[in-house]
Write a protein that holds these residues in place. Sequence first.
Motif, PDB file in Angstrom:
ATOM      1  N   VAL A 267       0.949  -1.053  -0.115  1.00 42.68           N
ATOM      2  CA  VAL A 267       0.080   0.129   0.145  1.00 42.68           C
ATOM      3  C   VAL A 267       0.893   1.099  -0.151  1.00 42.68           C
ATOM      4  CG1 VAL A 267      -1.658   1.362   1.325  1.00 42.68           C
ATOM      5  CG2 VAL A 267      -2.115  -1.117   1.061  1.00 42.68           C
ATOM      6  N   SER A 268       1.979   1.302   0.900  1.00 42.47           N
ATOM      7  CA  SER A 268       2.732   2.408   0.998  1.00 42.47           C
ATOM      8  C   SER A 268       3.426   2.803  -0.480  1.00 42.47           C
ATOM      9  CB  SER A 268       3.804   2.038   1.917  1.00 42.47           C
ATOM     10  OG  SER A 268       4.831   3.158   2.044  1.00 42.47           O
ATOM     11  N   GLY A 269       3.699   1.536  -0.972  1.00 43.92           N
ATOM     12  CA  GLY A 269       4.540   1.717  -2.180  1.00 43.92           C
ATOM     13  C   GLY A 269       3.831   2.392  -3.380  1.00 43.92           C
ATOM     14  N   TYR A 270       2.479   1.849  -3.532  1.00 46.10           N
ATOM     15  CA  TYR A 270       1.754   2.527  -4.426  1.00 46.10           C
ATOM     16  C   TYR A 270       1.210   3.826  -4.200  1.00 46.10           C
ATOM     17  CZ  TYR A 270       1.625  -1.918  -7.394  1.00 46.10           C
ATOM     18  OH  TYR A 270       2.178  -2.966  -8.200  1.00 46.10           O
ATOM     19  N   ARG A 271       1.000   4.128  -2.948  1.00 46.84           N
ATOM     20  CA  ARG A 271       0.457   5.239  -2.362  1.00 46.84           C
ATOM     21  C   ARG A 271       1.424   6.468  -2.988  1.00 46.84           C
ATOM     22  NH1 ARG A 271      -3.787   6.869  -1.658  1.00 46.84           N
ATOM     23  NH2 ARG A 271      -3.158   8.061  -3.373  1.00 46.84           N
ATOM     24  N   HIS A 272       2.878   6.234  -2.540  1.00 52.66           N
ATOM     25  CA  HIS A 272       3.634   7.157  -2.974  1.00 52.66           C
ATOM     26  C   HIS A 272       3.766   7.189  -4.492  1.00 52.66           C
ATOM     27  CE1 HIS A 272       5.430   8.037   0.843  1.00 52.66           C
ATOM     28  NE2 HIS A 272       5.470   6.850   0.991  1.00 52.66           N
ATOM     29  N   LEU A 273       3.603   6.290  -5.276  1.00 54.65           N
ATOM     30  CA  LEU A 273       3.714   6.275  -6.836  1.00 54.65           C
ATOM     31  C   LEU A 273       2.622   6.991  -7.480  1.00 54.65           C
ATOM     32  CD1 LEU A 273       4.653   5.500  -9.560  1.00 54.65           C
ATOM     33  CD2 LEU A 273       3.497   3.317  -9.298  1.00 54.65           C
ATOM     34  N   ILE A 274       1.355   6.777  -7.033  1.00 50.83           N
ATOM     35  CA  ILE A 274       0.117   7.279  -7.467  1.00 50.83           C
ATOM     36  C   ILE A 274       0.107   8.989  -7.070  1.00 50.83           C
ATOM     37  CG2 ILE A 274      -2.222   7.665  -7.073  1.00 50.83           C
ATOM     38  CD1 ILE A 274      -2.290   4.686  -6.420  1.00 50.83           C
ATOM     39  N   ASP A 275       0.575   9.160  -5.847  1.00 49.68           N
ATOM     40  CA  ASP A 275       0.802  10.566  -5.470  1.00 49.68           C
ATOM     41  C   ASP A 275       1.683  11.562  -6.315  1.00 49.68           C
ATOM     42  OD1 ASP A 275      -1.086  10.306  -3.604  1.00 49.68           O
ATOM     43  OD2 ASP A 275       0.307  10.121  -2.044  1.00 49.68           O
ATOM     44  N   GLU A 276       2.966  10.758  -6.534  1.00 51.03           N
ATOM     45  CA  GLU A 276       3.925  11.419  -7.427  1.00 51.03           C
ATOM     46  C   GLU A 276       3.424  11.466  -8.788  1.00 51.03           C
ATOM     47  OE1 GLU A 276       7.824  10.206  -6.697  1.00 51.03           O
ATOM     48  OE2 GLU A 276       8.647  11.085  -8.564  1.00 51.03           O
ATOM     49  N   LEU A 277       2.912  10.362  -9.402  1.00 52.68           N
ATOM     50  CA  LEU A 277       2.413  10.546 -10.649  1.00 52.68           C
ATOM     51  C   LEU A 277       1.327  11.766 -10.930  1.00 52.68           C
ATOM     52  CD1 LEU A 277       2.015   7.036 -11.581  1.00 52.68           C
ATOM     53  CD2 LEU A 277       3.254   8.538 -13.036  1.00 52.68           C
TER      54      LEU A 277
END
Length: 415
Positions: A267-277
């Motif tokens: 969850v943390s990994g995708y949270r950061h990726l989605i937010d950055e995108l």
Amino acid sequence: MNKKQSNSSIIKKPELLAPAGDLARAKVAIDYGADAVYLGGMSFSLRSRASNFTMDDIRSACSYASSHGSRIHVTVNIIPHNEDFEGLEQYLKDLEDAGVTAIITASVSIMALAKKVAPKLEVHCSTQMSITNSTAAQLLIDENHVDRVVLSRECNMEEVREITSKCPVETEAFIHGGMCVNISGRCTLSNRMTLRDANRGGCAQSCRWQYRLMEDGSELSTPENMFTIGSKDMMAAHYIKDLMEAGVASLKIEGRMKSEYYVASIVSGYRHLIDELYDNDGDISDERMAYHLSEINKGENREVCSGCYASRAGEESIIFHEYSNSTVNHDFLGTVVSYNKDTQIAQVQVRNVITTGDHVEALMPGKMNEEFDIAQITNEEQEIIERANHPMELVTFKIPFEVNPKDILRKISSK
Ligand code: SF4
């Protein structure tokens, strides 16, 4: 839903939807950035072995979610036979009363019942309905009034784009987790091998067992190299931008049977990726993408492929010769119980062996990870020890930056 104009198109910020097998994991998923969590009750749900939520737990999950701006979806996704309906009406009413946002179901009977007796519940069609075309999506909306179409994991990216663009309601797509070698549960392997009905919550994952492979009476497998037909897990981080640009409303992680550590890191990994995108209108450098891939991979302990987004499932998506059904990741060292800011001493609950000299990373909700070395470990008897190897024991050591209860510590390397 937030929308931004990227270089080529409007980019939407999708919901990140995470799995939870119990209340503790639901809270972890929310803490680490899930916009919504899906879970199963004690009945009417697949993954019955992972469904540990009593109605009280579901109420607690809804209350925790609501206080953190998150939502709870409940799987009611058995393929019901006549005998399975007893108690269902009351169950749906109870879910509505508990504050559940949506049910996920693959049954038109359950959809109709939910719309009648619990109209505040959104109805999301389950991936088990194998929606791979716009006509099927439209029929579900017209005839069954679904509020969200969960796309089949077997859709490629072009199909996701086309179905989503034509779909009058939200779509949801899988981005990470286990895949079925058969079309998302349309499988009787488990029924035949173990008499456990995969479509009523009993899948024994027989595809992942080790088999002897025979051809014309000769054995092709060896004791060291047995045959399995399990699929690699999906890891679609490379496709998140495409899914966002396609307008998919919800990105779903699979894994209600997975550990707290798995839930937190994925969850943390995708949270950061989605937010950055989203913050960068879909632009991301190769270096940043490599960073996010590495973060997501730290939580994964099975082989991965990109599902069907690039192409139909083929040889590269199958695990032929390796039994790979582990759910334990030994990099997960423990969770923080308390932290003294003055002394910088943390009390930690041990999950896997912690050794003096371990190079450790702290995974903290909403923050970037930080690293440190363990210089000295003290046990509950105030003795200095070289190794802490009793699961759940409490130990203390110095962490040179502020951590909080429930932060996760994982090993990067040791001396
Ligand atoms: S046995 Fe394997 S392919 Fe069949 S439903 Fe279970 S996970 Fe899917």
